[in-house]
Design an enzyme around this catalytic site. Structure first.
Site, PDB file in Angstrom:
ATOM      1  N   LYS A   1       1.333  -1.031   0.133  1.00 49.79           N
ATOM      2  CA  LYS A   1      -0.268   0.141  -0.153  1.00 49.79           C
ATOM      3  C   LYS A   1       0.807   1.313   0.094  1.00 49.79           C
ATOM      4  O   LYS A   1       1.275   1.489   1.138  1.00 49.79           O
ATOM      5  CB  LYS A   1      -0.580   0.327   1.449  1.00 49.79           C
TER       6      LYS A   1
ATOM      7  N   GLU B   1       7.646   2.451  11.875  1.00 52.27           N
ATOM      8  CA  GLU B   1       9.372   3.128  11.726  1.00 52.27           C
ATOM      9  C   GLU B   1       8.284   4.723  11.666  1.00 52.27           C
ATOM     10  O   GLU B   1       8.007   5.229  10.673  1.00 52.27           O
ATOM     11  CB  GLU B   1       9.718   2.947  10.854  1.00 52.27           C
TER      12      GLU B   1
ATOM     13  N   CYS C   1      13.449  12.110   7.866  1.00 49.46           N
ATOM     14  CA  CYS C   1      12.341  11.209   9.714  1.00 49.46           C
ATOM     15  C   CYS C   1      13.714  11.495  10.860  1.00 49.46           C
ATOM     16  O   CYS C   1      13.838  11.829  11.431  1.00 49.46           O
ATOM     17  CB  CYS C   1      11.948   9.860   9.748  1.00 49.46           C
TER      18      CYS C   1
ATOM     19  N   GLU D   1       7.822  18.471  14.639  1.00 48.86           N
ATOM     20  CA  GLU D   1       8.709  17.546  13.074  1.00 48.86           C
ATOM     21  C   GLU D   1       7.841  18.641  11.998  1.00 48.86           C
ATOM     22  O   GLU D   1       6.965  18.561  11.696  1.00 48.86           O
ATOM     23  CB  GLU D   1       8.111  15.971  12.850  1.00 48.86           C
TER      24      GLU D   1
END
Length: 489
Positions: free
Chosen positions: A183, A257, A291, A389
């Protein structure tokens, strides 16, 4: 419709059960170039019913097919054949990354080539990993510990590095003996289409690898499907929390993650100009959309202003341009909503810190989702720009009293994905690295090695990807206790 450099045979279909089939709906996913703001590709938009079909196909391939019980070496050989097919299509994979998210064309071959090399390395675990071991036992004649596949895997990849992340998830799953539903992010489905074609060309059995590109509702439906034994997700912490809650509700396995707000500590022994070069150029990698990005820099107070000026000089020299230009150092962020997000954080930063440089859209770029590399100084580590973030080329410079204070500030975060220290003293780097609560740590820059474990502490995730540790989440341990030794033992 796909870019001319990318040859996808069936972008208007889904890959389910070894066949390219129509979606049950009539939706289309449009892929917009962040360079031009124009639609550059269209693929089928999967529905909840399509997700159910994909899970049923993967379930059948796992429950009835040969894949889970096949000798691991055979699975590894099949994965290597898939890798060979992907190597043939390296230019297409590179072009897809540039077209979809504005990744620099000069860097794209490195990204995609490294990802295929990692897939090939993962295939090697099929030959070397101890899937069956005899262990000592005080209770029985023969104790055997076997590692069996976790089952049907929903592999959900993000948009920033879609090929590398999806290919690793699929590779680990296949080596373990799992079956997979890919996906991809709706912003970056093209690499997954190429992977599905490579799987078919390599002779991966029907239903072992499936592909459904879809939006949020269908993705949520996939995670909820009781036929999915494990979810592996890379993306935002907010979405990861949601997936974790759903998996916990039915005790499904999950690997997450997630995000990061990683800190780089600058020690007194490290030259200002060298520190500025590392920090000012690192934040522009993939337009800051990493990230593990070093988005907080912590510096002794007495060096703060000097380092701020030096970083600003580096940032002001960065060449901003279209991602296909060979001399471009900073391309666009991936999409309009991401540009809006970055600009919102810059507005917050203007209220709470000192804007040293950047913060605006480049005057010479009339179209596209471009933003200047941005430096905030005298940042309070408790502020939103230091704690949340941003996922863009925005660096926060934070003053610290001393090394102990710097370590405290680095750990004062809900995230724990990565970190660094800028020092020429390896002993100090190791000492500090052991004290930082993060899954990765490097000396003198953002150091990432995907052949080794990668993942986070705290809200940066659960589990690890990379290295042999990346295989473990796709396996279930089973202990078999026997009165005698079977053949071969």
């Amino acid at each position: 419709m796909t870019p001319d450099a990318i040859r996808i045979a069936h972008p208007d279909k889904l890959f389910i059960g070894g066949e390219w089939i129509d979606s049950t709906g009539d939706g289309v996913i449009e892929i917009v170039s962040p360079n031009s703001e124009e639609v550059v590709a269209r693929v089928a938009d999967g529905t909840e019913a399509d997700m159910d079909r994909a899970v049923a196909a993967a379930r059948k391939a796992f429950d009835e097919g040969p894949w889970p019980t096949m000798d691991p070496a055979e699975r590894g050989a099949c994965l290597r054949r898939m890798g060979v097919e992907l190597e043939k299509r390296a230019p297409e994979l590179a072009a897809a990354w540039t077209a979809q998210v504005g990744g620099l064309a000069s860097f794209a071959p490195v990204m995609t080539g490294g990802a295929t090399a990692t897939l090939m390395a993962i295939a090697g675990y099929a030959d070397s990993y101890p899937f069956v071991e005899r262990r000592p036992s005080h209770m029985v004649n023969t104790a055997i510990v076997v590692q069996e596949p976790a089952g049907v895997v929903a592999a959900i990849a993000p948009w920033n590095a879609p090929y590398g992340i999806m290919s690793a998830k699929v590779a680990y799953a296949l080596v373990a003996g799992c079956t997979v539903i890919m996906k991809p992010s709706p912003e970056t489905p093209l690499e997954a289409y190429i992977m599905a074609e490579a799987a078919a060309a390599a002779g991966v059995p029907a239903g072992v690898v499936n592909l459904v590109a879809a939006g949020r509702d269908a993705s949520d439906h996939l995670v909820r499907n009781p036929g999915v034994d494990k979810v592996t997700f890379t993306g935002s912490t907010l979405a990861g929390k949601r997936i974790g809650e759903v998996c916990a509700g039915r005790v499904a396995r999950c690997t997450l993650e997630l995000g990061g707000k990683s800190a780089a500590i600058v020690r007194d022994d490290f030259p200002i100009e060298a520190a500025a070069a590392i920090l000012g150029n690192t934040i522009t990698i993939m337009s800051g959309q990493v990230c593990a990005m070093l988005s907080r820099a912590i510096v002794p107070k007495h060096r703060h202003d000097e380092l701020a000026a030096a970083i600003a000089k580096v940032m002001q020299g960065v060449r901003i341009g279209h991602s296909d230009a060979p001399d471009t150092q900073l391309g666009p962020v991936a999409m309009k909503r991401q540009l809006d997000r970055v600009e919102d954080y810059i507005a917050l930063g203007r209220e709470s810190a000192d804007l040293v440089t950047g913060g605006n859209r480049p005057a010479h770029m009339n179209k596209g989702y471009f933003i200047e590399p941005t430096l905030f100084a005298n940042v309070d580590n408790g502020s939103r720009i230091a704690q949340e973030e941003i996922f863009g080329p925005v660096l926060c410079l934070i003053p610290a009293d001393d090394e102990e204070d710097a370590i405290r500030i680095a750990n004062d975060s809900s995230f724990g994905l990565n970190g660094s220290v800028l020092t020429n003293d390896a002993d100090a780097a190791y000492r500090i690295g052991r004290r930082i609560r993060a899954g990765g740590f490097g000396q003198n820059g953002m150091k990432l090695e995907f052949g080794l474990p990668f993942g986070g502490f705290k809200q940066s995730g659960i589990g690890r990807e990379g290295g042999v540790e990346g295989l473990h989440p796709y396996l279930e341990s089973k202990t078999i206790l026997l009165d005698g030794a079977p053949a071969g033992f």
